[in-house]
Structure formats: C-alpha cells, structure tokens
Design an enzyme around this catalytic site. Structure first.
Site, PDB file in Angstrom:
ATOM      1  N   ASP A  63      -1.965  11.994  12.828  1.00  0.00           N
ATOM      2  CA  ASP A  63      -3.374  11.728  12.525  1.00  0.00           C
ATOM      3  C   ASP A  63      -3.788  12.491  11.274  1.00  0.00           C
ATOM      4  O   ASP A  63      -3.922  13.711  11.304  1.00  0.00           O
ATOM      5  CB  ASP A  63      -4.230  12.153  13.722  1.00  0.00           C
ATOM      6  N   ASP A 111      -7.390   7.840   6.910  1.00  0.00           N
ATOM      7  CA  ASP A 111      -7.267   8.350   8.277  1.00  0.00           C
ATOM      8  C   ASP A 111      -6.332   7.480   9.103  1.00  0.00           C
ATOM      9  O   ASP A 111      -6.707   6.408   9.571  1.00  0.00           O
ATOM     10  CB  ASP A 111      -8.650   8.419   8.929  1.00  0.00           C
TER      11      ASP A 111
END
Length: 394
Positions: free
Chosen positions: A103, A284
């Site tokens: 992430d 992201d």
C-alpha cells in the site's frame, strides 16, 4: 506541487522518525522483483464500500447516500476471471512467509500475530516473535480503515526479508486486536510504502521497509507493474525496461504530508481534446478506484449513455452494456491512457445489468486519488531520490 493543508488525519501529528535499521547482506547493491500471487476464494463485495473506504481513508466525510449504499445488502459475488481473486505479495516476516497487501498510501507494516486469539487467525499465516525479536516496550499502533475495519497491537523489531534483502531490525506491528473484516480477508497484513513520516507507531514513528533498505539497493526506487485481472509485479532497486514501452516521464513529488503526491496538468475523455487543468493527487496502490474532481467526473459520464449519479448505489453507475470512453491523464506532457474496459469496475450486485464506475468523485478529500484503476494502466516508478514519480505505458 500538491497542497494537502486541508487533510486532517490523526497520524500526521507524528513527526519523529525511528532510526534507520541495519540491512544484512553483502556490500553489493541489490535489485529484485516481487511477484504478486493469486489468492483464490470467493469474495463478496459491495462496490459502494470501496468508494466509502477511499473517502474515509483520507479523512473525508462520506455522503449519506454513499453510506446508505455501502450498508445495503446487495453485493457482488466475484467471478474467477474478474473480481474473485485478490493479488497479494509473499514476504518473509521473522521467518514466516506472509501474503501482504502493498500500500503506497500508508506507512505501517502490520501483520496477524500469535497475540490474537486462535479463533481470529484461521486461514492466515501468523507472525510469532522469537527469542531474537525485540519488543519495543511502551510502543503501540492502532489503525482504522474506511470500511470500519481496525487493528492494533504491539511493536517488535525483527528481520523482514524481501527478495533477498533483509532489514534486520524492521518495526513489525503485531496485531493484538483485529476486526472481523480482516479476519475474513485473505491478506495476512499490510506493508505500507508511503513515506515514514506518517507511520502510526507511538510514541515514535518507525521507518518503512523501503526506507530501511534503500542504501542497499542499486537505485533508491521501487516500481509497480500492476495488471488488469492478473497478478502484477513490484520491482525494487531497478527499472525494468521490458515492462513498459517508450521512455519514462517523471514528475516531482510533494511528500510534505507523507504521500507520493503529484500534480497532473490536464485530462481528456475518449478522443476529445485535452482540457488543461491542475489535478493534485497521490499515487495509492491501496485504493481501488480513481477519484477525481467532481467537475471532471461529470464530464466523463456525460459521454456514457444511460449513466447517472445514483443515490441508490452510492456513485456513478451505467448499463453494463454501455460503451465507455477511454480516459487520459496528462502528466508533465505525457498522456497516460486508461483503457475503457478498466473503467467498468463491477456490477452493483450479483446478476445486475447496472455497473459501478471506476471513476468517482474526490469530494471532501481535498485532493485526488490515483488508485489501481489508473495505476494498472502504467508502469509506475516510485523514486525516492527526487523524490519523483515516473510513468510509462505498459
């Protein structure tokens, strides 16, 4: 450059970084690739939940109609060729191979641990601190995510090995409590690769794995080669020219708030002309959708026959049979094209002929989120030396 002054997240108050940790191995600089693995199993999803997750992740208030749609009983049962598999990355944490989510929108490395009740760890690899692990007395962590899921626990220093490179005193956040959402997910935890300044460990934030091993890499970069309906690859320490076409276009990163922030200079819908406008956002890998200013989202769906911003389903939807236009993002003169098929996220519920769009509004966040819908169309270079981001077509 990106401005994130409106962002209100508790972890931004943590400013002190943990000391760099030793990296084992020879003095030879390293390069390696991490292949994602296909984790089988049926997973039930409500598309509006992903939208609500992204808004909450960055401190935005979720509109009431999105909340209602996310809480609805309608769901999608994933299929083997589209949404049924989750792609995770095997990583050695203290001697246990764990399948983790990578992430770039967070900075914690947290895992399922033996400190959880055994009833909550079924189906998961579990981190077990050994006699060589060091408990950081008085240190703790706590994370809440957009879907209401949460986890918290203790912090250990232990070795973490990725592709032959080992951080011998990496902060490993061992879950002591965990919500049911994580228990039902095939992931064994998460490895955050944003900047260390937003690591949530208290009283002193800790460095990410990437920050800890940078000096041992041939180049201070990692690259995301995410794929459409297939496992992807993360490259560390090098840029694999075989995975992209043409040259890599770079743009400066604003990491003042701990994210891989950048500014796009325009967009185009379908074969239409380019619209020049500043779009500040972040890259992201932990967000599914592409969230953009509402004015841009409206212009996109104006080109999709039968589309509407649905209060029932919590976002823009359209007939699954609709022909979607491609979407182009302009970054430092480079036109990053997202193929039309990527922009049809999923049916709103099993058997429905109505589909949920991969582009939704970033209202309330204060900046845009370039999530997987966008990233899997590109070979993306995360370069700490600028810092900067690089983009090239796959």
């Amino acid at each position: 450059m990106v401005s994130f002054t409106q962002l209100q997240l508790a972890f931004l108050g943590l400013s002190a970084l943990g000391a760099a940790v030793p990296v084992t191995g020879t003095s030879e600089k390293k390069t390696f690739s991490l292949n994602q693995v296909k984790v089988a199993g049926t997973k039930t999803k409500n598309p509006a939940e992903h939208y609500a997750n992204a808004l909450r992740k960055y401190g935005a208030e979720v509109p009431s109609h999105v909340l209602a749609a996310a809480a609805a009983t309608g769901s999608v049962t994933t299929s083997p060729t589209e949404f049924d598999s989750e792609y995770l990355t095997p990583i050695d944490v203290g001697g246990t191979t764990m399948n983790l989510d990578i992430d770039t929108g967070s900075s914690d490395l947290w895992v399922f641990s033996k400190e959880l009740p055994s009833s909550e760890t079924s189906g998961h690899a579990v981190y077990s601190p050994s006699s060589q692990s060091q408990l950081l007395n008085g240190y703790s962590w706590s994370i809440s995510y957009g879907d209401g899921s949460s986890a918290s626990g203790n912090v250990y220093l232990d070795y973490v090995t990725v592709g032959g490179v080992t951080a011998s005193s990496q902060a490993v956040e061992a879950a002591e409590t965990i919500s049911s959402e994580f228990q039902q997910d095939p992931s064994d935890g998460l490895m955050g690769l944003a900047f260390s300044s937003i690591n949530t460990v208290q009283p002193e934030s800790q460095s990410t794995f990437f920050d800890n091993v940078q000096s041992n890499l041939a180049s201070p970069v990692f690259c995301a080669d995410l794929k459409y309906e297939a496992p992807g690859v993360y490259d560390f320490g090098f840029i694999d020219s075989s995975k992209h076409t043409g040259s890599v276009t770079y743009t400066p990163v604003d990491n003042s708030q701990g994210f891989w922030g950048f500014t796009a200079s325009g967009y185009a819908v379908g074969s239409g002309s380019t619209v020049s406008t500043s779009i500040s956002g972040i890259a992201d890998t932990g967000t599914t959708l592409l969230l953009l200013p509402s004015s841009i989202v409206k212009k996109y769906y104006a080109q999709v026959k039968g589309s509407s911003n649905s209060a029932t389903y919590g976002g823009y939807v359209f007939p699954c049979s609709a022909t979607l236009p491609k979407f182009t993002v302009v970054i430092n003169g480079y036109k990053a094209v997202i193929a039309a098929q990527y922009l049809n996220y999923s049916p709103v519920e099993t058997g429905s002929s109505t589909c949920f769009g991969g582009i939704q509004s970033d209202t309330g966040i204060g900046f845009s989120i370039f999530g997987d819908i966008f990233l899997k169309s590109q070979y993306v270079v995360f370069d700490a030396s600028g810092p900067r981001l690089g983009f090239a077509p796959q």
